[in-house]
Design a protein around this motif. Structure first.
Motif, short mmCIF file in Angstrom:
data_model
loop_
_atom_site.label_atom_id
_atom_site.label_comp_id
_atom_site.label_asym_id
_atom_site.label_seq_id
_atom_site.Cartn_x
_atom_site.Cartn_y
_atom_site.Cartn_z
N TRP A 1 -11.29 3.17 6.20
CA TRP A 1 -10.48 1.94 6.30
C TRP A 1 -10.58 1.33 7.70
O TRP A 1 -10.59 0.10 7.85
CB TRP A 1 -9.03 2.24 5.96
CG TRP A 1 -8.22 0.97 5.94
CD1 TRP A 1 -7.33 0.55 6.86
CD2 TRP A 1 -8.29 -0.06 4.96
NE1 TRP A 1 -6.83 -0.68 6.51
CE2 TRP A 1 -7.40 -1.07 5.35
CE3 TRP A 1 -9.02 -0.22 3.79
CZ2 TRP A 1 -7.22 -2.24 4.61
CZ3 TRP A 1 -8.85 -1.38 3.04
CH2 TRP A 1 -7.95 -2.37 3.45
N ASN B 1 -10.75 4.48 -1.45
CA ASN B 1 -9.94 4.80 -2.62
C ASN B 1 -10.42 6.04 -3.35
O ASN B 1 -9.61 6.76 -3.94
CB ASN B 1 -9.90 3.59 -3.55
CG ASN B 1 -9.04 2.48 -2.99
OD1 ASN B 1 -7.82 2.50 -3.11
ND2 ASN B 1 -9.67 1.52 -2.34
N TRP C 1 0.83 -1.21 0.00
CA TRP C 1 0.00 0.00 0.00
C TRP C 1 0.86 1.26 0.00
O TRP C 1 0.46 2.28 -0.55
CB TRP C 1 -0.95 0.00 1.20
CG TRP C 1 -2.18 -0.81 0.97
CD1 TRP C 1 -2.94 -0.84 -0.16
CD2 TRP C 1 -2.79 -1.71 1.88
NE1 TRP C 1 -3.99 -1.71 -0.01
CE2 TRP C 1 -3.93 -2.27 1.23
CE3 TRP C 1 -2.51 -2.12 3.19
CZ2 TRP C 1 -4.77 -3.19 1.84
CZ3 TRP C 1 -3.35 -3.04 3.78
CH2 TRP C 1 -4.46 -3.57 3.11
N MET D 1 -5.59 13.19 -3.27
CA MET D 1 -4.22 13.33 -3.76
C MET D 1 -4.11 14.38 -4.87
O MET D 1 -3.00 14.73 -5.27
CB MET D 1 -3.72 11.99 -4.28
CG MET D 1 -3.32 11.02 -3.18
SD MET D 1 -1.84 11.53 -2.31
CE MET D 1 -0.61 11.32 -3.60
N MET E 1 -2.78 8.71 6.99
CA MET E 1 -3.08 7.29 7.00
C MET E 1 -2.41 6.57 8.17
O MET E 1 -2.88 5.54 8.64
CB MET E 1 -2.63 6.65 5.68
CG MET E 1 -3.48 7.03 4.48
SD MET E 1 -5.21 6.57 4.72
CE MET E 1 -5.92 7.26 3.21
N LEU F 1 -8.80 8.70 -1.46
CA LEU F 1 -7.37 8.77 -1.75
C LEU F 1 -7.11 9.45 -3.09
O LEU F 1 -6.30 10.38 -3.17
CB LEU F 1 -6.78 7.35 -1.76
CG LEU F 1 -5.30 7.25 -2.16
CD1 LEU F 1 -4.42 7.99 -1.16
CD2 LEU F 1 -4.88 5.79 -2.26
N PHE G 1 1.08 5.37 -3.08
CA PHE G 1 1.11 6.83 -3.08
C PHE G 1 1.85 7.36 -4.31
O PHE G 1 1.38 8.27 -4.99
CB PHE G 1 1.76 7.35 -1.80
CG PHE G 1 0.93 7.13 -0.57
CD1 PHE G 1 -0.11 7.99 -0.26
CD2 PHE G 1 1.18 6.06 0.27
CE1 PHE G 1 -0.89 7.79 0.86
CE2 PHE G 1 0.40 5.85 1.39
CZ PHE G 1 -0.64 6.71 1.70
N ALA H 1 -0.44 12.78 3.05
CA ALA H 1 -1.41 11.69 2.97
C ALA H 1 -0.92 10.47 3.76
O ALA H 1 -1.69 9.81 4.47
CB ALA H 1 -1.65 11.31 1.51
N THR I 1 -0.17 6.40 -7.37
CA THR I 1 -1.33 7.29 -7.56
C THR I 1 -0.91 8.59 -8.22
O THR I 1 -1.60 9.10 -9.12
CB THR I 1 -1.99 7.58 -6.21
OG1 THR I 1 -2.46 6.36 -5.63
CG2 THR I 1 -3.17 8.53 -6.37
N GLY J 1 -10.96 8.96 4.31
CA GLY J 1 -10.55 7.65 3.82
C GLY J 1 -9.94 6.80 4.92
O GLY J 1 -10.15 5.59 4.98
N SER J 2 -9.18 7.43 5.80
CA SER J 2 -8.59 6.72 6.93
C SER J 2 -9.68 6.15 7.84
O SER J 2 -9.59 5.00 8.30
CB SER J 2 -7.69 7.67 7.73
OG SER J 2 -7.20 7.06 8.90
N ILE K 1 -8.53 12.65 2.67
CA ILE K 1 -7.64 11.57 3.09
C ILE K 1 -8.01 11.11 4.50
O ILE K 1 -8.02 9.91 4.80
CB ILE K 1 -6.17 12.04 3.07
CG1 ILE K 1 -5.77 12.51 1.66
CG2 ILE K 1 -5.25 10.92 3.53
CD1 ILE K 1 -5.76 11.44 0.61
#
Length: 313
Positions: free
Chosen positions: A176, A97, A32, A104, A116, A100, A36, A112, A39, A172-173, A169
């Motif tokens: 997850w 995602n 993972w 980004m 995370m 992310l 970054f 980022a 991406t 997104g954290s 971001i």
């Protein structure tokens, strides 16, 4: 959820030990971490929704094909966990995602990665609240040390300014963290491979819908570049299929709290990849790597176990 290594065909399956599960979880975090930089490359030639949708369309097809070859394609599992898979796919795959890729656009890989790095703390806090308990003192200390190391590694103490994408971001954290816990608590009688395949498929469908709604994917693909497409392919196979499978095995064997601590390796891996692309780390960042790894070992219980082994010898 079974803790069996279901990456292999049925006749070759073998039990997974705690040490192996920890190693596989660490590999997931490393994979993972490469995402970054990938991406950044993907967004240089593709719009965000299209890039995310292409990544998981490829990943979902690949993992369903392998699930069929390994004998794990059981539609009874899908029917039994349909609602859980849809919810987890929307939150942990599509939500994570999308946040992310969209984030980004204005956030930097370093910032980022730092955000995370807070995911283990969020995961353990939510998990503790749901179980009505306090996290173990050693785990909290280890997570705090690891997070400090991550902060030092990515330069959080240099006055980094946050952008609007950083909030995405952060969302997104949180997504997850919910995914990690949900895979353990909401899914019944399914292997890690099955859970990965069906949640990834659900997430890919959501991302495809969003891509066609917000963008023109076919036009974007024809105008894309080879590096961008290669980066998406890397994220699909290495940063999605293998990473998700290994992560699921870690959750099944060690639980969401213990597994989530290893997520702190993501920004460390991102820093190493940045160095490969010519951005060499300084001494503070190298020290941060060592501190982060120490915190991960402490929070996961590996250091006390080593001491106990030495004492008994």
């Amino acid at each position: 959820m079974s803790a069996t290594n279901d990456i292999l065909p049925n006749h070759a399956k073998a039990p997974i030990t705690d040490t192996s599960a920890l190693g596989l979880s660490a590999l997931s975090a490393i994979f993972w971490g490469t995402n970054f930089e990938a991406t950044r490359i993907a967004l240089s030639g593709l719009p965000p929704w299209t890039a995310a949708a292409l990544r998981f369309a490829i990943a979902a097809i690949a993992i369903l094909f392998w699930l069929r070859l390994s004998g794990g394609l059981d539609f009874r599992v899908l029917r039994r966990n349909l609602f859980a898979y849809l919810a987890l796919g929307c939150v942990g795959v599509a939500g994570f995602n999308a946040a992310l890729f969209l984030g980004m656009q204005t956030s930097s890989p370093v910032t980022a990665a730092l955000i995370m790095g807070t995911t283990p703390l969020t995961t353990n806090l939510i998990d503790a609240v749901l179980q009505r308990r306090l996290p173990a003192a050693g785990a909290v200390l280890g997570m705090a040390i690891s997070l400090f190391g991550v902060s030092l590694t990515v330069g959080a103490f240099s006055g980094t300014r946050f952008t609007s994408g950083d909030l995405l971001i952060l969302a997104g954290s949180l997504a997850w963290a919910l995914y990690t816990i949900g895979c353990r608590r909401a899914v019944t009688d399914a292997t890690p491979m099955q859970t990965t395949a069906w949640t990834m498929t659900a997430g890919a469908l959501v991302l495809l819908f969003a891509a066609f709604f917000f963008e023109t994917p076919f036009t974007a693909l024809t105008a894309s570049t080879a590096p961008a497409l290669g980066a998406v392919l890397w994220m699909a196979v290495i940063g999605s299929v293998l990473a998700y499978i290994f992560w699921q095995i870690g959750i099944a064997r060690r639980g969401p709290g213990a597994t989530s601590v290893v997520f702190n390796l993501v920004p460390v891996s991102a820093l190493v990849i940045a160095a490969v692309f010519g951005r060499m780390p300084d001494l503070y960042q190298i020290a941060g790597v060592a501190i982060a790894i120490f915190g991960i070992l402490l929070a996961s219980g590996r250091l006390p176990r080593l001491k106990a082994s030495n004492a008994s010898a």
